[in-house]
Design an enzyme around this catalytic site. Structure first.
Site, short mmCIF file in Angstrom:
data_model
loop_
_atom_site.label_atom_id
_atom_site.label_comp_id
_atom_site.label_asym_id
_atom_site.label_seq_id
_atom_site.Cartn_x
_atom_site.Cartn_y
_atom_site.Cartn_z
N GLU B 65 0.72 -1.26 0.00
CA GLU B 65 0.13 0.00 -0.03
C GLU B 65 0.88 1.44 0.06
OE1 GLU B 65 -0.63 -2.64 1.90
OE2 GLU B 65 -2.94 -3.31 1.34
N HIS B 134 -10.93 -4.72 9.73
CA HIS B 134 -11.61 -4.42 8.53
C HIS B 134 -13.02 -3.87 8.53
CE1 HIS B 134 -8.90 -7.75 7.39
NE2 HIS B 134 -9.15 -7.43 5.96
#
Ligand code: TPP
Lengths: 334, 331
Positions: B65, B134
């Site tokens: 990322e 998440h």
């Protein structure tokens, strides 16, 4: 792989070759004398902030940038004055930036650690160690997508070998065959700590593990740096992918100008040895003299000219106005 | 909403249509992210794009990322208009240096010389039983940083119009999509349209209380307003749509009109979006308010996995209804 300095190419025009080396000498002298002025400004308390001098490492920036075109990209570091100058920045606007003046490259809003200049392909110096590895790789990504045949060079100190994002982008660059060259300026110290205390294993293997072509070079010999850089740059330009170049070098002064008492991490003898035996200006000038490409008076004249130019640039910066206070809210958004 | 013909699209379809139209319009627009190409992301938001635009423009990246966000920043500076896809909003933590220290500051630090026209698309929202790593809604973090813009669409119509604007913007824009909303349907015009950043939308007009709500909380607020209506309480639902730039005027005017305000946001309440909006309203409408501004946000806990636990961590139509009713009709 360690590279030796290239000799004259057989049949090449000697005058052209000579002009090139003399130009590199000028560039290195410019950096050295620029940093002398910075040191002076800083110690006279005329310069706000911190000053990380590039003295001793001149052959790296010059050898690399001479292998680049003006429209190629570089990203730079907190120790970035040398990269900016070598890529073509002008000292007056650089000094103005260092003093926070409106005439500076960033209108005074960047300072010593953030000089950026689109005209010379300078994407910006960066005060986050390893902070620009993504940016340089992204510029190479855009160059490839837009088929501009530009190359991006990412300068970083060996301290950035500790940052994980470097390995993320090297993986990407090799996967996507991006025209980017990672230039690790190994000056032996991460701030105040010898790099062997922070860096396990081997440096080049970190790049070769990704299949990236890697080399080490004597970073005090501008001809050697230029030679290998040209090879890596041409390879990248041809679309053959990234390179990793470790330039072994040394910073002459403290981590920043205020780092005076440093015997707890390195000895005066070591510093002296690099300055007398491995000085990049001396290495080149001795070679120029030995080859009969320049005489001592000519080199002295170059130094005098550049010193005068630096003095004028400093004067310009000191006399320049600060930005007006309403500048503070400008350029937050484009 | 414009008069042109509309059809029902899901939120995911609206996002995809915005991307496809912008990629057709401007060859510099490209997508970089994990599983964005053939997979079309785990939420299938991008299905079909690689088939139309090819893997040169819909680029599958390794699970890096920080690395590919940095690539987006550099590519945006040098001529592309990348849309960086961060699969789950929780993973923005890994991109923080690239967004906060690089993307947000480059224009300013360079004295206006470099620009970073990139979009980061990512998700927010709990109740998907995805547990603590998440499920977070971390949009407040980016809203805190000068140099970034933050978009929180709450309907398919807004998602499409705002995303097109974000892609055309010259600045780094972070676009948060509620992952529970991808299947939500709504009318979307067939014609090309954009929605400016920094303009709030009154999703429902009312007189007795203002529910300022963002993203996922807009639907909650609208359902709570239906319940309130049955009790003869008229609730106005105002969606700022972007936390920065922020349409302060519309929020304050609504607060002055109704004199009671609840601010709803799925991020954490502590030091979060609700705190900022409530402060703004308190400052701007103080003398017109009949009650202190109330905030409703995620509980100050990591989002738990177990359904009965997770469900109490965020406002629901029932909790909003009860809170609003007791503000309007103190017992
Ligand atoms: C992410 C980050 N961590 C720490 C620092 C503080 N810092 C500034 S320079 C430096 C050492 C850098 O060493 P190196 O990369 O080898 O570059 P050099 O200073 O030797 O040129 C450190 C730790 C920083 N600027 N950024």
């Amino acid at each position: 792989m360690t590279m030796a300095a290239p000799q004259f190419e057989a049949g090449a025009d000697t005058a052209v070759q000579r002009d090139k080396w003399i130009h590199m000498y000028r560039q290195m002298v410019s950096i050295r004398l620029f940093e002398e002025q910075v040191n002076e400004l800083y110690t006279r308390a005329l310069m706000p902030g911190l000053a990380h001098l590039y003295s001793g490492e001149e052959a790296v920036a010059v050898g690399i940038c001479e292998a680049l075109r003006i429209d190629d990209y570089i990203t730079s570091t907190h120790r970035g004055h040398g990269h900016c100058l070598a890529k073509g920045a002008s000292p007056d606007r650089m000094f103005a930036e260092l003093l926070g003046k409106e005439a500076g490259y960033c209108r005074g809003k960047g300072g010593s650690m953030h000089i950026a200049d689109p005209a010379t392909g300078n994407l910006g110096a960066n005060a986050i160690v390893g902070g620009s590895v993504g940016i340089a790789t992204g510029a190479a990504f855009a160059a490839k997508k837009l088929a501009t045949d530009r190359v991006a060079v990412c300068f970083f100190g060996e301290g950035a070998l500790g940052q994980g994002s470097l390995y993320e982008v090297m993986n990407l660059a090799q996967l996507w065959k991006l025209p980017v060259i990672y230039v690790c300026e190994n000056n032996l110290y991460n701030e105040y700590t010898h790099y062997t205390e922070t860096t396990a294993g081997d440096v080049l293997s970190r790049a070769t593990a990704f299949g990236i072509e890697a080399a080490s070079v004597d970073g005090q010999d501008v001809r050697a740096v230029y030679g290998i850089a040209s090879r890596f740059v041409e390879r990248a330009r041809r679309g053959e992918g990234p390179g990793f170049l470790q330039c072994n070098t040394y910073r002459y002064t403290g981590h920043h100008v205020g780092d005076i008492n440093r015997e707890y991490y390195r000895s005066k003898t070591e510093e002296q040895l690099w300055k007398t035996e491995r000085d990049p200006l001396k290495v080149l000038s001795e070679w120029l003299l030995a080859q009969g490409l320049a005489g001592a008076p000519a080199l002295k004249e170059i130094q005098d000219q550049i010193r005068a130019r630096m003095e004028a640039a400093v004067k310009f910066a000191i006399e320049s106005p600060y930005p007006s206070v309403d500048e503070v809210e400008k350029h937050v958004y484009a | 909403m414009p008069e042109s013909a509309t059809r029902e699209l899901t939120f995911a379809q609206a996002v995809r249509e915005a991307l496809a139209e912008e990629m057709r319009r401007d060859s510099r627009v490209c997508i970089i992210g994990e599983d964005v190409a053939e997979a079309g992301t785990p939420f299938k938001v991008l299905s079909g794009l690689v088939e139309e635009f090819g893997s040169e423009r819909v680029v599958d990246a390794p699970i890096s990322e920080a690395g590919f966000t940095g690539v987006g920043v550099g590519a945006a500076m040098t001529g592309l208009r990348p849309v960086v896809d961060i699969m789950f909003g929780d993973f923005i933590t890994l991109t923080m240096d690239q967004m906060v220290n690089q993307a947000a500051k480059i224009h300013y630090m360079s004295g206006g010389h470099w620009k970073v026209p990139m979009v980061m698309r990512t998700t927010l929202g709990a109740t998907r039983r995805s547990a603590a790593q998440h499920s977070q809604s971390l949009h407040a973090w980016f809203s805190h940083v000068p140099g970034l813009k933050v978009v929180l669409p709450s309907t398919p119509y807004d998602a499409k119009g705002l995303l097109k604007t974000a892609i055309r913007d010259e600045n780094p824009v972070v676009f948060f999509e509620d992952k529970m909303m991808y299947k939500l349907k709504g009318p979307v015009p067939e014609d090309d349209y954009t929605i400016p950043l920094g303009v709030a939308d009154v999703k429902r007009a009312g007189d007795d209380i203002t529910l300022v709500a963002t993203s996922s909380m807009v639907q909650i607020a609208l359902r709570a307003a239906d319940l309130l209506e049955k009790e003869s309480i008229s609730a106005e639902v105002v969606d700022p749509r972007t936390t920065w730039p922020l349409d302060e005027k519309t929020l304050i005017e609504s607060a002055k009109k109704t004199s009671r305000v609840i601010v709803l946001d799925e991020g954490y309440g502590r030091y979060g979006v609700t705190a900022e909006l409530a402060a703004l309203i308190a400052e701007g409408a103080f003398y017109d308010l009949d009650a202190p501004v109330k905030r409703m946000a995620a509980m100050h806990v990591p989002i738990p996995f177990s359904p009965p636990l997770e469900d109490v961590t965020i406002p629901t139509e029932q909790t909003v209804f009860h809170a609003a009713r007791s503000m309007c009709k103190p017992s």
